[in-house]
Write a protein that holds these residues in place. Structure first.
Motif, PDB file in Angstrom:
ATOM      1  N   TRP A 189     -38.929 -67.446  -5.408  1.00 43.18           N
ATOM      2  CA  TRP A 189     -38.338 -66.643  -6.466  1.00 43.18           C
ATOM      3  C   TRP A 189     -38.894 -67.070  -7.818  1.00 43.18           C
ATOM      4  N   TRP A 190     -38.990 -66.082  -8.706  1.00 43.38           N
ATOM      5  CA  TRP A 190     -39.391 -66.313 -10.092  1.00 43.38           C
ATOM      6  C   TRP A 190     -38.132 -66.195 -10.951  1.00 43.38           C
ATOM      7  N   VAL A 191     -37.707 -67.331 -11.558  1.00 42.86           N
ATOM      8  CA  VAL A 191     -36.434 -67.372 -12.280  1.00 42.86           C
ATOM      9  C   VAL A 191     -36.694 -67.872 -13.702  1.00 42.86           C
ATOM     10  N   PRO A 192     -37.197 -67.014 -14.596  1.00 40.97           N
ATOM     11  CA  PRO A 192     -37.447 -67.460 -15.973  1.00 40.97           C
ATOM     12  C   PRO A 192     -36.192 -67.543 -16.822  1.00 40.97           C
ATOM     13  N   MET A 211     -58.098 -61.846  -3.122  1.00 43.28           N
ATOM     14  CA  MET A 211     -59.113 -61.716  -4.166  1.00 43.28           C
ATOM     15  C   MET A 211     -59.170 -62.961  -5.053  1.00 43.28           C
ATOM     16  N   ARG A 212     -57.992 -63.460  -5.444  1.00 41.43           N
ATOM     17  CA  ARG A 212     -57.938 -64.637  -6.303  1.00 41.43           C
ATOM     18  C   ARG A 212     -56.579 -65.302  -6.136  1.00 41.43           C
ATOM     19  N   LEU A 213     -56.503 -66.513  -6.651  1.00 40.37           N
ATOM     20  CA  LEU A 213     -55.264 -67.280  -6.641  1.00 40.37           C
ATOM     21  C   LEU A 213     -54.736 -67.373  -8.065  1.00 40.37           C
ATOM     22  N   GLU A 214     -53.461 -67.133  -8.209  1.00 40.05           N
ATOM     23  CA  GLU A 214     -52.813 -67.123  -9.525  1.00 40.05           C
ATOM     24  C   GLU A 214     -51.820 -68.266  -9.606  1.00 40.05           C
ATOM     25  N   HIS A 215     -51.852 -68.955 -10.726  1.00 44.89           N
ATOM     26  CA  HIS A 215     -50.949 -70.096 -10.930  1.00 44.89           C
ATOM     27  C   HIS A 215     -49.560 -69.605 -11.313  1.00 44.89           C
ATOM     28  N   CYS A 216     -48.542 -70.109 -10.619  1.00 48.10           N
ATOM     29  CA  CYS A 216     -47.143 -69.815 -10.940  1.00 48.10           C
ATOM     30  C   CYS A 216     -46.533 -71.053 -11.592  1.00 48.10           C
ATOM     31  N   LEU A 217     -45.940 -70.891 -12.747  1.00 51.57           N
ATOM     32  CA  LEU A 217     -45.349 -72.017 -13.454  1.00 51.57           C
ATOM     33  C   LEU A 217     -44.238 -72.640 -12.603  1.00 51.57           C
ATOM     34  N   ALA A 218     -44.379 -73.927 -12.343  1.00 51.02           N
ATOM     35  CA  ALA A 218     -43.393 -74.614 -11.511  1.00 51.02           C
ATOM     36  C   ALA A 218     -42.040 -74.725 -12.196  1.00 51.02           C
ATOM     37  N   LYS A 219     -42.008 -74.620 -13.511  1.00 51.95           N
ATOM     38  CA  LYS A 219     -40.746 -74.711 -14.239  1.00 51.95           C
ATOM     39  C   LYS A 219     -39.801 -73.572 -13.882  1.00 51.95           C
ATOM     40  N   TYR A 220     -40.355 -72.406 -13.530  1.00 52.78           N
ATOM     41  CA  TYR A 220     -39.524 -71.227 -13.266  1.00 52.78           C
ATOM     42  C   TYR A 220     -39.610 -70.751 -11.824  1.00 52.78           C
ATOM     43  N   THR A 221     -40.342 -71.428 -10.973  1.00 49.08           N
ATOM     44  CA  THR A 221     -40.480 -71.007  -9.576  1.00 49.08           C
ATOM     45  C   THR A 221     -39.476 -71.770  -8.724  1.00 49.08           C
ATOM     46  N   TYR A 266     -48.094 -80.247 -11.196  1.00 47.74           N
ATOM     47  CA  TYR A 266     -47.868 -81.246 -10.145  1.00 47.74           C
ATOM     48  C   TYR A 266     -47.607 -82.620 -10.746  1.00 47.74           C
ATOM     49  N   LEU A 267     -48.347 -82.988 -11.783  1.00 43.04           N
ATOM     50  CA  LEU A 267     -48.194 -84.305 -12.376  1.00 43.04           C
ATOM     51  C   LEU A 267     -46.925 -84.419 -13.210  1.00 43.04           C
ATOM     52  N   VAL A 268     -46.525 -83.341 -13.869  1.00 37.62           N
ATOM     53  CA  VAL A 268     -45.359 -83.394 -14.750  1.00 37.62           C
ATOM     54  C   VAL A 268     -44.069 -83.143 -13.984  1.00 37.62           C
ATOM     55  N   LEU A 269     -44.064 -82.138 -13.092  1.00 37.92           N
ATOM     56  CA  LEU A 269     -42.847 -81.713 -12.417  1.00 37.92           C
ATOM     57  C   LEU A 269     -42.792 -82.094 -10.949  1.00 37.92           C
ATOM     58  N   GLY A 270     -43.899 -82.570 -10.397  1.00 42.55           N
ATOM     59  CA  GLY A 270     -43.906 -82.934  -8.990  1.00 42.55           C
ATOM     60  C   GLY A 270     -44.075 -81.763  -8.047  1.00 42.55           C
ATOM     61  N   ASN A 271     -44.290 -80.547  -8.571  1.00 48.31           N
ATOM     62  CA  ASN A 271     -44.480 -79.349  -7.764  1.00 48.31           C
ATOM     63  C   ASN A 271     -45.590 -78.511  -8.367  1.00 48.31           C
ATOM     64  N   ARG A 309     -59.500 -73.013 -14.749  1.00 45.12           N
ATOM     65  CA  ARG A 309     -58.305 -72.874 -15.584  1.00 45.12           C
ATOM     66  C   ARG A 309     -57.040 -72.807 -14.733  1.00 45.12           C
ATOM     67  N   THR A 310     -57.084 -72.035 -13.670  1.00 44.51           N
ATOM     68  CA  THR A 310     -55.927 -71.959 -12.779  1.00 44.51           C
ATOM     69  C   THR A 310     -55.650 -73.296 -12.130  1.00 44.51           C
ATOM     70  N   PHE A 311     -56.705 -73.982 -11.735  1.00 43.00           N
ATOM     71  CA  PHE A 311     -56.533 -75.283 -11.102  1.00 43.00           C
ATOM     72  C   PHE A 311     -55.949 -76.299 -12.072  1.00 43.00           C
ATOM     73  N   ALA A 312     -56.385 -76.281 -13.328  1.00 43.64           N
ATOM     74  CA  ALA A 312     -55.849 -77.222 -14.319  1.00 43.64           C
ATOM     75  C   ALA A 312     -54.351 -77.005 -14.534  1.00 43.64           C
ATOM     76  N   GLY A 313     -53.904 -75.750 -14.526  1.00 45.15           N
ATOM     77  CA  GLY A 313     -52.475 -75.496 -14.647  1.00 45.15           C
ATOM     78  C   GLY A 313     -51.688 -76.006 -13.458  1.00 45.15           C
ATOM     79  N   MET A 314     -52.238 -75.861 -12.273  1.00 48.81           N
ATOM     80  CA  MET A 314     -51.578 -76.392 -11.083  1.00 48.81           C
ATOM     81  C   MET A 314     -51.482 -77.912 -11.136  1.00 48.81           C
ATOM     82  N   VAL A 315     -52.552 -78.551 -11.559  1.00 53.38           N
ATOM     83  CA  VAL A 315     -52.562 -80.016 -11.625  1.00 53.38           C
ATOM     84  C   VAL A 315     -51.529 -80.519 -12.626  1.00 53.38           C
TER      85      VAL A 315
END
Length: 350
Positions: A153-156, A133-143, A114-119, A105-111
């Motif tokens: 930075w996280w800028v929502p 312990m684990r890797l958490e997906h950060c939304l590229a729209k706000y990072t 990457y495909l939509v925003l290029g990051n 699930r985390t990987f699908a969000g990253m993909v």
């Protein structure tokens, strides 16, 4: 020496214009005047603005060269655009072999980012001993990438910014030829085609919803009794809106043949242009994503079809999915351990 020429004032110019010769083709005094006009065109094309933009910063983080919110909203502009991205995301997520640190699930969000925003951004969640312990997906729209190396930075929203812990966020970006701070998606060259596809569909929807289907010119030259022209005008006005497509009866006892002509100006042309725009923009989007049409459920226009779907799937996986897998494998080098692992795929045609 002679006297210097003096510029005439407005009164003198008006007096001088009286009696001036008039061109033979001057039709300013005729009853009918036709002209065309349009919106002013910018001297600098909007398409070239992207090449001059820089990633400016506010001393804390860099701003992307393209609006992340605009790219996110354009994701669903065209069915072929979003479907091609979803196909790549699903095939990549299905080929992943989950690890203790990275879930599918985390990987699908990253993909998808990457495909939509290029990051694509991933954040390390560590225990008290400092191990991941684990890797958490950060939304590229706000990072946003910080000015200082290793800071993000996280800028929502406005005045809601928050800085991540240093050296805990990793970025994957699609290369850009103008800057190295942020990545840009590969489909930008076909973004205008995707938006045109959406505009054509919305225009056709409004065309049927508002009931204004009378795209014609009613040309009348016959002799009509008093009130007949007003009656026809009222009947044409009532043909719009709910309950349209009504028949119109005109009786002209003293009229001549071809005294009333109905000249369509938009109906037939709109049908042909709509289909042409939809097909052309679809081809542009598919060419930008490099997705075979049979994998998106497109019905072929010819009897021969698009060919074997299994062979197209194998070629698409080798040419598109495998290179994308190598992009996400770079995350292992940044983390120092194997968090991304893909299973070997057997060809469907074998």
């Amino acid at each position: 020496m002679g006297k210097r020429a003096r510029r005439m004032n407005r009164r003198e110019s008006a007096e001088a214009s009286n009696g001036a010769p008039v061109a033979s083709n001057d039709n300013r005094g005729s009853a009918i005047e036709a002209f065309t006009f349009g919106d002013p065109e910018p001297v600098l094309n909007r398409a070239s603005m992207l090449d001059m933009l820089e990633c400016w910063h506010n001393r804390r983080w860099y701003e992307p060269p393209v609006s992340m919110d605009g790219l996110a909203r354009a994701f669903r502009a065209s069915p072929h655009h979003s479907s091609a991205i979803i196909l790549k995301r699903n095939m990549l997520a299905a080929s992943l072999e989950p690890t203790p640190q990275l879930s599918r699930r985390t990987f699908a969000g990253m993909v998808q980012d990457y495909l939509v925003l290029g990051n694509a951004y991933v954040r390390e969640i560590r225990n008290r001993l400092g191990d991941v312990m684990r890797l958490e997906h950060c939304l590229a729209k706000y990072t946003r990438r910080g000015v200082e190396p290793g800071h993000f930075w996280w800028v929502p929203g406005y005045q809601q910014e928050e800085e991540f812990a240093p050296a805990t966020v990793h970025q994957l970006l699609a290369p850009d030829i103008n800057q190295e701070i942020y990545g840009l998606p590969e489909y930008l060259s076909a973004l205008q085609s995707a938006l045109l596809n959406e505009n054509a569909t919305l225009f056709r929807r409004r065309y049927y919803e508002n009931g204004s289907h009378a795209g014609y010119i009613l040309y009348a030259t016959g002799a009509f009794a008093n009130g007949d022209v007003d009656a026809m005008r009222d009947a044409l006005k009532k043909s719009k809106g709910p309950g349209n497509f009504r028949n119109l009866f005109v009786h002209a006892p003293d009229g001549k043949e071809a005294g009333i002509k109905l000249i369509p100006i938009a109906e037939v042309a709109a049908k042909d242009e709509f289909l042409g725009i939809k097909n052309t923009t679809r081809d542009d989007v598919l060419a930008a994503h490099r997705v075979p049409p049979q994998l998106l459920g497109i019905v072929p226009a010819n009897a021969g079809g698009f060919g074997d779907v299994t062979k197209a799937t194998d070629a698409f996986f080798e040419l598109e999915i495998a290179p994308l897998q190598s992009v996400f494998l770079e995350l292992n080098d940044a983390l120092g351990f194997e968090a991304v692992r893909f299973r070997e795929r057997a060809k469907a045609a074998d």
